[in-house]
Design an enzyme around this catalytic site. Structure first.
Site, PDB file in Angstrom:
ATOM      1  N   CYS A 139      -3.422   1.786   8.200  1.00  0.00           N
ATOM      2  CA  CYS A 139      -1.759   1.225   7.465  1.00  0.00           C
ATOM      3  C   CYS A 139      -2.472  -0.383   7.769  1.00  0.00           C
ATOM      4  O   CYS A 139      -2.407  -0.615   8.480  1.00  0.00           O
ATOM      5  CB  CYS A 139      -0.800   2.109   7.848  1.00  0.00           C
ATOM      6  SG  CYS A 139       0.862   1.531   7.352  1.00  0.00           S
TER       7      CYS A 139
ATOM      8  N   CYS B  10       3.059   8.333   2.173  1.00  0.00           N
ATOM      9  CA  CYS B  10       3.280   8.217   2.473  1.00  0.00           C
ATOM     10  C   CYS B  10       3.847   6.169   1.895  1.00  0.00           C
ATOM     11  O   CYS B  10       3.261   5.286   1.561  1.00  0.00           O
ATOM     12  CB  CYS B  10       1.822   7.371   3.867  1.00  0.00           C
ATOM     13  SG  CYS B  10       2.507   6.333   5.705  1.00  0.00           S
TER      14      CYS B  10
ATOM     15  N   GLU C 221       1.165  -1.220  -0.031  1.00  0.00           N
ATOM     16  CA  GLU C 221       0.079  -0.248  -0.349  1.00  0.00           C
ATOM     17  C   GLU C 221       1.046   0.915  -0.091  1.00  0.00           C
ATOM     18  O   GLU C 221       2.480   1.240   0.642  1.00  0.00           O
ATOM     19  CB  GLU C 221      -0.923   0.044   1.055  1.00  0.00           C
ATOM     20  CG  GLU C 221      -2.065  -0.873   1.238  1.00  0.00           C
ATOM     21  CD  GLU C 221      -2.957  -0.848   2.818  1.00  0.00           C
ATOM     22  OE1 GLU C 221      -2.960  -0.133   3.546  1.00  0.00           O
ATOM     23  OE2 GLU C 221      -3.360  -2.243   2.967  1.00  0.00           O
TER      24      GLU C 221
ATOM     25  N   ASN D 116      -7.668   4.877  13.487  1.00  0.00           N
ATOM     26  CA  ASN D 116      -8.547   4.247  12.251  1.00  0.00           C
ATOM     27  C   ASN D 116      -8.868   2.887  13.149  1.00  0.00           C
ATOM     28  O   ASN D 116      -8.325   1.914  12.675  1.00  0.00           O
ATOM     29  CB  ASN D 116      -7.437   4.514  11.278  1.00  0.00           C
ATOM     30  CG  ASN D 116      -7.671   5.589  10.695  1.00  0.00           C
ATOM     31  OD1 ASN D 116      -8.388   6.782  10.539  1.00  0.00           O
ATOM     32  ND2 ASN D 116      -6.427   6.463   9.507  1.00  0.00           N
TER      33      ASN D 116
ATOM     34  N   SER E 249      10.072   7.022  10.097  1.00  0.00           N
ATOM     35  CA  SER E 249       9.200   6.804  11.514  1.00  0.00           C
ATOM     36  C   SER E 249       9.442   5.495  11.598  1.00  0.00           C
ATOM     37  O   SER E 249       9.414   4.725  10.901  1.00  0.00           O
ATOM     38  CB  SER E 249       7.367   6.984  11.234  1.00  0.00           C
ATOM     39  OG  SER E 249       6.988   6.665  12.378  1.00  0.00           O
TER      40      SER E 249
ATOM     41  N   CYS F 192       2.740  -4.469  16.955  1.00  0.00           N
ATOM     42  CA  CYS F 192       2.107  -3.703  17.610  1.00  0.00           C
ATOM     43  C   CYS F 192       0.292  -3.747  17.433  1.00  0.00           C
ATOM     44  O   CYS F 192       0.145  -4.173  16.388  1.00  0.00           O
ATOM     45  CB  CYS F 192       1.803  -2.287  16.882  1.00  0.00           C
ATOM     46  SG  CYS F 192       3.851  -1.365  17.070  1.00  0.00           S
TER      47      CYS F 192
ATOM     48  N   SER G 152       7.776   6.184  17.102  1.00  0.00           N
ATOM     49  CA  SER G 152       6.045   5.616  17.035  1.00  0.00           C
ATOM     50  C   SER G 152       5.836   5.283  18.687  1.00  0.00           C
ATOM     51  O   SER G 152       6.635   4.577  19.003  1.00  0.00           O
ATOM     52  CB  SER G 152       5.294   4.597  16.255  1.00  0.00           C
ATOM     53  OG  SER G 152       5.321   4.912  14.900  1.00  0.00           O
ATOM     54  N   LEU G 153       5.258   6.283  19.623  1.00  0.00           N
ATOM     55  CA  LEU G 153       5.729   6.500  20.676  1.00  0.00           C
ATOM     56  C   LEU G 153       4.425   4.934  21.488  1.00  0.00           C
ATOM     57  O   LEU G 153       4.339   4.493  21.988  1.00  0.00           O
ATOM     58  CB  LEU G 153       5.576   7.760  21.428  1.00  0.00           C
ATOM     59  CG  LEU G 153       6.120   7.902  23.496  1.00  0.00           C
ATOM     60  CD1 LEU G 153       8.007   6.471  23.455  1.00  0.00           C
ATOM     61  CD2 LEU G 153       6.048   8.213  23.819  1.00  0.00           C
ATOM     62  N   HIS G 154       3.157   6.173  21.552  1.00  0.00           N
ATOM     63  CA  HIS G 154       2.050   5.353  21.662  1.00  0.00           C
ATOM     64  C   HIS G 154       1.456   5.257  23.377  1.00  0.00           C
ATOM     65  O   HIS G 154       0.309   4.926  23.524  1.00  0.00           O
ATOM     66  CB  HIS G 154       1.626   4.456  21.000  1.00  0.00           C
ATOM     67  CG  HIS G 154       1.507   4.522  19.596  1.00  0.00           C
ATOM     68  ND1 HIS G 154       1.348   5.691  18.428  1.00  0.00           N
ATOM     69  CD2 HIS G 154       2.481   4.334  18.337  1.00  0.00           C
ATOM     70  CE1 HIS G 154       1.573   5.893  17.107  1.00  0.00           C
ATOM     71  NE2 HIS G 154       1.975   4.696  17.099  1.00  0.00           N
TER      72      HIS G 154
ATOM     73  N   CYS H   5       4.758  -6.848   8.224  1.00  0.00           N
ATOM     74  CA  CYS H   5       5.562  -5.904   8.763  1.00  0.00           C
ATOM     75  C   CYS H   5       5.839  -7.194  10.522  1.00  0.00           C
ATOM     76  O   CYS H   5       4.741  -7.575  10.721  1.00  0.00           O
ATOM     77  CB  CYS H   5       4.689  -4.532   9.969  1.00  0.00           C
ATOM     78  SG  CYS H   5       5.793  -4.275  11.231  1.00  0.00           S
TER      79      CYS H   5
ATOM     80  N   GLY I 126       5.384  -1.903   7.921  1.00  0.00           N
ATOM     81  CA  GLY I 126       6.800  -1.738   7.671  1.00  0.00           C
ATOM     82  C   GLY I 126       7.696  -1.347   8.798  1.00  0.00           C
ATOM     83  O   GLY I 126       7.146   0.199   9.172  1.00  0.00           O
ATOM     84  N   GLU I 127       8.990  -1.771   9.498  1.00  0.00           N
ATOM     85  CA  GLU I 127       9.918  -0.763  10.016  1.00  0.00           C
ATOM     86  C   GLU I 127      10.688  -0.546   9.035  1.00  0.00           C
ATOM     87  O   GLU I 127      11.583  -1.123   9.256  1.00  0.00           O
ATOM     88  CB  GLU I 127       9.763  -1.841  11.456  1.00  0.00           C
ATOM     89  CG  GLU I 127      11.459  -1.163  12.229  1.00  0.00           C
ATOM     90  CD  GLU I 127      11.374   0.052  12.674  1.00  0.00           C
ATOM     91  OE1 GLU I 127      11.889   1.051  11.949  1.00  0.00           O
ATOM     92  OE2 GLU I 127      10.151   1.004  13.536  1.00  0.00           O
TER      93      GLU I 127
ATOM     94  N   CYS J 229      -2.272  -2.170  15.318  1.00  0.00           N
ATOM     95  CA  CYS J 229      -2.097  -1.780  14.302  1.00  0.00           C
ATOM     96  C   CYS J 229      -2.808  -2.794  12.594  1.00  0.00           C
ATOM     97  O   CYS J 229      -2.181  -3.861  12.898  1.00  0.00           O
ATOM     98  CB  CYS J 229      -0.546  -1.512  13.323  1.00  0.00           C
ATOM     99  SG  CYS J 229      -0.531  -0.804  12.339  1.00  0.00           S
TER     100      CYS J 229
END
Length: 349
Positions: A334, A103, A90, A291, A192, A114, A215-217, A110, A160-161, A117
């Protein structure tokens, strides 16, 4: 066959010289690829026949196949692309007041896991090459050329990271940033990471002008480890040390990405902990409405509560913004579009 887009400019010069061609051929070739946006070597009429034949025999060129395109009422364009090996990825184009931001995805699937996600619904199959990332940028730009839309910003924040595919991501960014490539300014490019400490330190040593987003969250180890397994390998103390190293090397402002999950990370205690965590840094906190992903069971903080949280942080001298939602009427999360496609095709892993 390897993509011609896999090379940044310096690498392309070296490859051509090694094969008996001239250094200036790299500038010609880059012009055809990124200014003229040629999709065949035959179009490159100022290259010698020998060079065109060499390129044709050894390298692939062209844009990606668009499997699906979703266009939101807010103008967000979400693409599902097919790669040469039939993998699907994507890419999302979003419009902001400051420009058009793409993006970009860096891996097929991935492994970061998370919990909130959609990208992690399908495990990592492989890294993308730098050329496959360039193809995302090239294909979207060609798609919107007729609309006189120019991609002005990039975030490597898709599936992905990025720091798990470090070398390919950096090669991709070199071409995206190069005046001979896409000419996107370094300060308009953001990478990111969910917190791969070694990658952050390596990125710090590059001393480039790209932006770094974390990406803390979650503002404490207990909660972050529950929703982001990477925190078990790199807890907050290690992450913050790496970020201090980055800031000392680069004197650049950080971004902390913070998805708002109702009843999970939006409590008064979390607000206080987040304020304390940000104190040592020149940082913006991007508060992101979630989302919803059906499979994950989390719900976004409602707008009124999100605004209250924003006000509390601002009152604690935390610079933050509440990001507007994009693509809410399409598969906005995502990885969501790809996940649906793979399930329909019976390919999920």
């Amino acid at each position: 066959m390897r993509l011609i887009y896999d090379f940044n400019y310096q690498q392309l010069e070296e490859m051509l010289l090694e094969n008996g061609f001239k250094k200036y051929n790299a500038r010609q070739l880059f012009g055809w690829l990124y200014k003229q946006r040629a999709t065949s070597f035959a179009e490159m009429t100022d290259l010698s026949l020998r060079l065109r034949q060499f390129l044709q025999d050894n390298y692939a060129i062209g844009t990606l196949e668009i499997l699906k395109l979703q266009v939101s009422k807010d103008g967000t364009r979400k693409y599902l692309f097919r790669l040469a090996d039939n993998s699907a990825v994507e890419t999302v184009l979003m419009h902001y007041d400051y420009g058009n931001c793409l993006c970009v995805t860096s891996q097929v699937g991935c492994n970061m896991g998370c919990k909130f996600c959609a990208s992690g619904l399908l495990k990592k199959q492989r890294d993308l090459t730098s050329g496959e990332m360039i193809q995302q940028l090239l294909t979207v730009q060609k798609d919107v050329d007729e609309m006189q839309v120019r991609i002005s910003h990039i975030v490597v924040m898709g599936t992905g990271e990025p720091f798990d595919n470090y070398d390919n991501v950096m090669t991709f960014l070199a071409t995206a940033n190069s005046d001979l490539g896409f000419g996107i300014g370094a300060r308009h490019i953001t990478v990111s990471t969910c917190g791969l400490v070694n990658g952050i330190r390596r990125f710090a040593d590059e001393q480039l002008q790209y932006n770094l987003a974390i990406s803390l969250h979650a503002p404490n180890d207990e909660l972050r480890s529950k929703i982001m397994p990477v925190n078990k390998a790199y807890p907050l103390a290690e992450l913050m040390d790496a970020l201090k190293y980055y800031c000392a090397k680069n004197n650049r402002r950080l971004s902390f990405e913070y998805i708002l999950l109702k009843g999970v990370n939006d409590t008064d205690q979390c607000v206080q902990q987040l304020a304390e965590l940000t104190k040592p840094f020149d940082v913006y906190v991007n508060l992101i409405p979630y989302n919803n992903v059906d499979e994950n069971g989390f719900v976004s903080t409602d707008y009124k509560s999100a605004m209250a949280l924003y006000s509390k942080l601002m009152n604690k001298n935390v610079r933050c913004t509440l990001r507007q939602k994009h693509g809410e009427d399409i598969d906005a999360a995502c990885g969501q579009l790809r996940s649906k496609y793979e399930r329909a095709e019976g390919k999920e892993s």
